[in-house]
Design a protein around this motif. Sequence first.
Motif, mmCIF file in Angstrom:
data_model
loop_
_atom_site.group_PDB
_atom_site.id
_atom_site.type_symbol
_atom_site.label_atom_id
_atom_site.label_comp_id
_atom_site.label_asym_id
_atom_site.label_seq_id
_atom_site.Cartn_x
_atom_site.Cartn_y
_atom_site.Cartn_z
ATOM 1 N N ASN A 26 0.948 -1.151 0.003
ATOM 2 C CA ASN A 26 0.104 0.149 -0.016
ATOM 3 C C ASN A 26 0.905 1.296 -0.130
ATOM 4 O OD1 ASN A 26 -2.063 1.667 -0.085
ATOM 5 N ND2 ASN A 26 -2.529 1.351 2.282
ATOM 6 N N LYS A 27 0.902 2.084 -1.265
ATOM 7 C CA LYS A 27 1.759 3.257 -1.137
ATOM 8 C C LYS A 27 0.992 4.399 -0.992
ATOM 9 C CE LYS A 27 5.347 1.026 -4.194
ATOM 10 N NZ LYS A 27 6.024 0.991 -5.507
ATOM 11 N N GLN A 28 -0.339 4.154 -0.726
ATOM 12 C CA GLN A 28 -1.122 5.348 -0.589
ATOM 13 C C GLN A 28 -1.374 5.660 0.839
ATOM 14 O OE1 GLN A 28 -4.076 3.910 -2.815
ATOM 15 N NE2 GLN A 28 -2.509 3.691 -4.471
ATOM 16 N N PRO A 29 -1.678 6.710 1.243
ATOM 17 C CA PRO A 29 -2.125 6.789 2.844
ATOM 18 C C PRO A 29 -3.549 6.343 3.262
ATOM 19 C CG PRO A 29 -2.126 9.118 1.500
ATOM 20 C CD PRO A 29 -1.501 8.103 0.621
ATOM 21 N N THR A 30 -4.361 6.079 2.249
ATOM 22 C CA THR A 30 -5.657 5.506 2.234
ATOM 23 C C THR A 30 -5.407 4.144 2.437
ATOM 24 O OG1 THR A 30 -5.945 5.397 0.054
ATOM 25 C CG2 THR A 30 -6.822 7.239 1.117
ATOM 26 N N PRO A 31 -6.542 3.424 3.385
ATOM 27 C CA PRO A 31 -6.194 2.178 3.634
ATOM 28 C C PRO A 31 -6.765 1.261 2.328
ATOM 29 C CG PRO A 31 -7.926 3.056 4.840
ATOM 30 C CD PRO A 31 -7.304 4.131 4.259
ATOM 31 N N LEU A 32 -5.859 0.298 2.308
ATOM 32 C CA LEU A 32 -6.117 -0.901 1.248
ATOM 33 C C LEU A 32 -7.150 -1.778 1.746
ATOM 34 C CD1 LEU A 32 -5.311 -2.493 -1.382
ATOM 35 C CD2 LEU A 32 -3.558 -3.024 -0.625
ATOM 36 N N ILE A 33 -8.272 -2.113 0.989
ATOM 37 C CA ILE A 33 -9.159 -2.918 1.776
ATOM 38 C C ILE A 33 -9.278 -4.393 0.666
ATOM 39 C CG2 ILE A 33 -11.300 -3.147 2.488
ATOM 40 C CD1 ILE A 33 -11.818 -0.180 3.006
ATOM 41 N N ILE A 34 -8.978 -5.244 1.384
ATOM 42 C CA ILE A 34 -8.965 -6.334 0.653
ATOM 43 C C ILE A 34 -10.389 -7.308 1.124
ATOM 44 C CG2 ILE A 34 -8.034 -8.621 0.060
ATOM 45 C CD1 ILE A 34 -5.372 -7.198 -0.143
ATOM 46 N N GLY A 35 -11.230 -7.641 0.165
ATOM 47 C CA GLY A 35 -12.453 -8.383 0.845
ATOM 48 C C GLY A 35 -12.195 -9.814 1.060
ATOM 49 N N ASP A 36 -13.214 -10.611 1.212
ATOM 50 C CA ASP A 36 -12.998 -11.881 1.487
ATOM 51 C C ASP A 36 -13.011 -13.120 0.565
ATOM 52 O OD1 ASP A 36 -16.066 -11.085 3.826
ATOM 53 O OD2 ASP A 36 -13.904 -10.722 4.080
ATOM 54 N N GLU A 37 -12.306 -14.332 0.925
ATOM 55 C CA GLU A 37 -12.395 -15.319 0.232
ATOM 56 C C GLU A 37 -11.777 -15.193 -1.485
ATOM 57 O OE1 GLU A 37 -16.018 -17.411 -0.329
ATOM 58 O OE2 GLU A 37 -16.625 -16.709 1.862
ATOM 59 N N ASN A 38 -10.774 -14.287 -1.427
ATOM 60 C CA ASN A 38 -9.969 -14.039 -2.549
ATOM 61 C C ASN A 38 -8.863 -15.004 -2.557
ATOM 62 O OD1 ASN A 38 -11.143 -11.638 -3.523
ATOM 63 N ND2 ASN A 38 -10.109 -10.799 -1.721
ATOM 64 N N VAL A 39 -8.290 -15.398 -3.643
ATOM 65 C CA VAL A 39 -7.025 -16.148 -3.714
ATOM 66 C C VAL A 39 -6.043 -15.279 -4.630
ATOM 67 C CG1 VAL A 39 -6.136 -18.265 -4.641
ATOM 68 C CG2 VAL A 39 -8.371 -18.254 -3.904
ATOM 69 N N PHE A 40 -4.801 -15.310 -3.711
ATOM 70 C CA PHE A 40 -3.834 -14.465 -4.372
ATOM 71 C C PHE A 40 -2.843 -15.729 -4.886
ATOM 72 C CE2 PHE A 40 -4.844 -10.158 -3.744
ATOM 73 C CZ PHE A 40 -5.726 -10.520 -2.790
ATOM 74 N N GLU A 41 -2.545 -15.915 -5.956
ATOM 75 C CA GLU A 41 -1.750 -17.221 -6.339
ATOM 76 C C GLU A 41 -0.132 -16.727 -6.506
ATOM 77 O OE1 GLU A 41 -2.773 -19.578 -9.418
ATOM 78 O OE2 GLU A 41 -4.896 -19.976 -8.649
ATOM 79 N N VAL A 42 0.522 -17.580 -6.727
ATOM 80 C CA VAL A 42 1.903 -17.460 -6.392
ATOM 81 C C VAL A 42 2.605 -16.315 -7.078
ATOM 82 C CG1 VAL A 42 4.529 -18.592 -6.268
ATOM 83 C CG2 VAL A 42 1.875 -19.856 -6.179
ATOM 84 N N GLY A 43 3.435 -15.464 -6.472
ATOM 85 C CA GLY A 43 4.109 -14.468 -7.276
ATOM 86 C C GLY A 43 3.457 -13.307 -7.872
#
Lengths: 186, 148
Positions: free
Chosen positions: B61-78
Amino acid sequence: MEPPIVYYPRSEYIETDTGNKVSRKSVICGSQNIILGGKTIIQTDCVIRGDLRRTGGGHAVVVAIGRYCLLAKGSIIRPPYKTYKGYYPMKIGDHVTIGEGSIVEAATIGSFVHIGKNCVIGRFAIIKDCCRIEDNTVIPPNTVVPSFSIYEGSPGMFVDELPECVQDLYEAKTKDYYSKFQSKDS
Amino acid sequence: MPKECFAIGKRAVVCQDTEMKGEIDIGSGTVLHPQCKILAESGPIIIGSNNIIEENVTIINKQPTPLIIGDENVFEVGCYVEGSKIGNKNIIEAKARVLGNTSLGDNCVIGAVCSTKKDEAIPNNTVIYGDHHNRRTQTASGGVSFNK
């Protein structure tokens, strides 16, 4: 055109009795579940997830890697998984070269395979013997890459055939790389 | 210099060897595999519940506002995530990049090695795929339908 001798600082690699050379800067999770065939090189920043296994005893080996393999810098090997079933054991054959930055989530990789840099091999892919995967290829999940084929692109598609001599070629190449990968007291 | 502060929900799994900096809030049931990097450099990161964040994922997060990530996401490798907001049930495949200020809706799929442009608002149910990335289609309404 002979490849050059590659030196590595002796303190950076662990060398086992069977000739495996594993970098201390690689991340090996669950090393008791990983089998290395012998004379295999694992370079810096590799990630091997041997800790991803199904519960309930049974298979003890999560990742089995053959002889004379090369896992170049930054490659990631992790076993594939199915939802509600867990992770499946993964098997890599002999004389396999996995290029820098590649992510391998395949179910099996045969012997004498060359995988290029920055590839993504999807889940449950099956790569048969004597194949070549070019750099920057994305192999979709569940693909079967037949023997003696070259795959390229995103999504990975068959582009060319390999001659029968590729088996001897890759065998000589991996053995040559291993012999030229020498330690140096720095 | 943001203060270091982690709030980790119950049943969340944070493996050793993850790199976490700054103010991070991790929801329940989320799994962080080893070698992932959550860097709340300028502003906090709030991660929802039941996400899977696999190896070598970088969430910045490079911005001062919060980075909101929701539910049940999948962030795969890399993958590399720098957006401003991520919805629910997305799949960000291996080596994908979410750049700049983009915000992701729900049920999106960002294919392997694909990247978004900076400052985009990606609607729900979008799929980004292909060699020349940024080829997009709408999926049929994603998600599971239950029999009544």
